[in-house]
Scaffold this motif. Structure first.
Motif, PDB file in Angstrom:
ATOM      1  N   ARG A  17       0.868  -1.180   0.000  1.00 21.32           N
ATOM      2  CA  ARG A  17       0.000   0.000   0.000  1.00 21.32           C
ATOM      3  C   ARG A  17       0.902   1.225   0.000  1.00 21.32           C
ATOM      4  O   ARG A  17       1.830   1.308   0.807  1.00 21.32           O
ATOM      5  CB  ARG A  17      -0.888   0.020   1.237  1.00 21.32           C
ATOM      6  N   THR A  18       0.600   2.160  -0.903  1.00 24.92           N
ATOM      7  CA  THR A  18       1.382   3.385  -0.935  1.00 24.92           C
ATOM      8  C   THR A  18       0.478   4.582  -0.707  1.00 24.92           C
ATOM      9  O   THR A  18      -0.718   4.541  -1.011  1.00 24.92           O
ATOM     10  CB  THR A  18       2.122   3.564  -2.278  1.00 24.92           C
ATOM     11  N   ARG A  19       1.079   5.618  -0.147  1.00 21.84           N
ATOM     12  CA  ARG A  19       0.398   6.908   0.015  1.00 21.84           C
ATOM     13  C   ARG A  19       1.364   7.982  -0.431  1.00 21.84           C
ATOM     14  O   ARG A  19       2.556   7.918  -0.146  1.00 21.84           O
ATOM     15  CB  ARG A  19       0.013   7.159   1.474  1.00 21.84           C
ATOM     16  N   LYS A  20       0.814   8.959  -1.161  1.00 16.72           N
ATOM     17  CA  LYS A  20       1.608  10.103  -1.595  1.00 16.72           C
ATOM     18  C   LYS A  20       0.872  11.374  -1.193  1.00 16.72           C
ATOM     19  O   LYS A  20      -0.336  11.472  -1.374  1.00 16.72           O
ATOM     20  CB  LYS A  20       1.776  10.100  -3.119  1.00 16.72           C
ATOM     21  N   GLN A  21       1.613  12.313  -0.641  1.00 14.16           N
ATOM     22  CA  GLN A  21       1.032  13.619  -0.377  1.00 14.16           C
ATOM     23  C   GLN A  21       1.516  14.559  -1.479  1.00 14.16           C
ATOM     24  O   GLN A  21       2.726  14.736  -1.674  1.00 14.16           O
ATOM     25  CB  GLN A  21       1.437  14.166   0.983  1.00 14.16           C
ATOM     26  N   VAL A  22       0.564  15.122  -2.200  1.00 10.76           N
ATOM     27  CA  VAL A  22       0.866  16.029  -3.299  1.00 10.76           C
ATOM     28  C   VAL A  22       0.678  17.466  -2.818  1.00 10.76           C
ATOM     29  O   VAL A  22      -0.320  17.791  -2.179  1.00 10.76           O
ATOM     30  CB  VAL A  22      -0.038  15.736  -4.520  1.00 10.76           C
ATOM     31  N   TYR A  23       1.664  18.275  -3.122  1.00 10.46           N
ATOM     32  CA  TYR A  23       1.644  19.708  -2.814  1.00 10.46           C
ATOM     33  C   TYR A  23       1.274  20.443  -4.095  1.00 10.46           C
ATOM     34  O   TYR A  23       1.801  20.136  -5.165  1.00 10.46           O
ATOM     35  CB  TYR A  23       3.033  20.150  -2.353  1.00 10.46           C
ATOM     36  N   ALA A  24       0.376  21.408  -3.994  1.00 14.56           N
ATOM     37  CA  ALA A  24       0.022  22.217  -5.164  1.00 14.56           C
ATOM     38  C   ALA A  24      -0.293  23.636  -4.721  1.00 14.56           C
ATOM     39  O   ALA A  24      -0.837  23.859  -3.636  1.00 14.56           O
ATOM     40  CB  ALA A  24      -1.191  21.624  -5.893  1.00 14.56           C
ATOM     41  N   ARG A  25       0.079  24.580  -5.570  1.00 16.15           N
ATOM     42  CA  ARG A  25      -0.297  25.981  -5.372  1.00 16.15           C
ATOM     43  C   ARG A  25      -0.129  26.702  -6.698  1.00 16.15           C
ATOM     44  O   ARG A  25       0.590  26.240  -7.587  1.00 16.15           O
ATOM     45  CB  ARG A  25       0.519  26.653  -4.285  1.00 16.15           C
TER      46      ARG A  25
END
Length: 159
Positions: free
Chosen positions: A136-144
C-alpha cells in the motif's frame, strides 16, 4: 502533451525501463493510469521477491502528473511525502492503478484557490495477478498557483 506520447516516454525513462516497470495504460483524459511490473532476475531482492524500491518506484510519479495535468502549468505541483507499507511478498507480475476523481480534483482546486496551497493525500495499492494486495502506498501532493510576480522578475518561482 498527448497521453500516448507521455506513456511512451515514461516507458523509455531509465528508472522505469531498467526496473522493468511498464505504463500499460494512460487515459487520454489523464484520469486513469495502469502500471505493470513483471518479476525478472534484475528486479528481485535477496530472497527472490520483488525489490521494494521497484514496487515504490512504480507508484512514484503518477499522482503528481495527473494533478499537474488538470491544474495546468500555472501551478506548482510536486510530491511532498511518500509512504509504502509492504503487506506480503510480491511475486510474479504486479500492478498499480490510479484513478483521479472529480472529488479529488475539486478538493485540490478549492485549496489552491485565491493563493492557497493544497496538501492532499492519495493512496494506491500494488496488487498481484490474483488481486491480492502486495503493498500500500500513500503520496502527499503539494500544489499551489505560481507566484507570477516573482516568477516574471527572477525566472523561477519558489515554494
Amino acid at each position: 502533451m498527448k497521453a500516448s506520447r507521455l506513456r511512451r516516454g515514461l516507458n523509455l525513462w531509465p528508472p522505469f525501463l531498467f526496473a522493468g516497470i511498464r505504463v500499460v495504460e494512460l487515459s487520454d483524459d489523464y484520469r486513469h493510469v495502469r502500471v505493470r511490473l513483471r518479476m525478472r532476475w534484475w528486479n528481485r531482492n535477496y530472497v527472490g521477491t520483488h525489490f521494494g524500491g521497484s514496487l515504490f518506484a512504480m507508484t512514484d510519479p503518477f499522482w503528481m502528473l495527473l494533478v499537474l495535468h488538470h491544474l495546468g502549468r500555472e501551478h506548482l505541483v510536486w510530491d511532498r511525502v511518500g509512504e509504502i507499507e509492504f503487506v506480503k511478498p510480491g511475486r510474479g507480475t504486479v500492478y498499480a492503478e490510479f484513478r483521479l476523481t472529480d472529488e479529488q480534483l475539486d478538493e485540490v482546486r478549492s485549496l489552491v484557490a485565491e493563493g492557497g496551497k493544497a496538501l492532499v493525500w492519495f493512496s494506491t495499492d500494488v496488487v498481484d495477478e490474483s488481486g491480492e494486495v502486495v503493498a500500500r502506498t500513500r503520496k502527499q501532493v503539494y500544489a499551489r498557483r505560481k507566484n507570477r510576480e516573482h516568477s516574471t522578475t527572477s525566472g523561477s518561482a519558489t515554494a
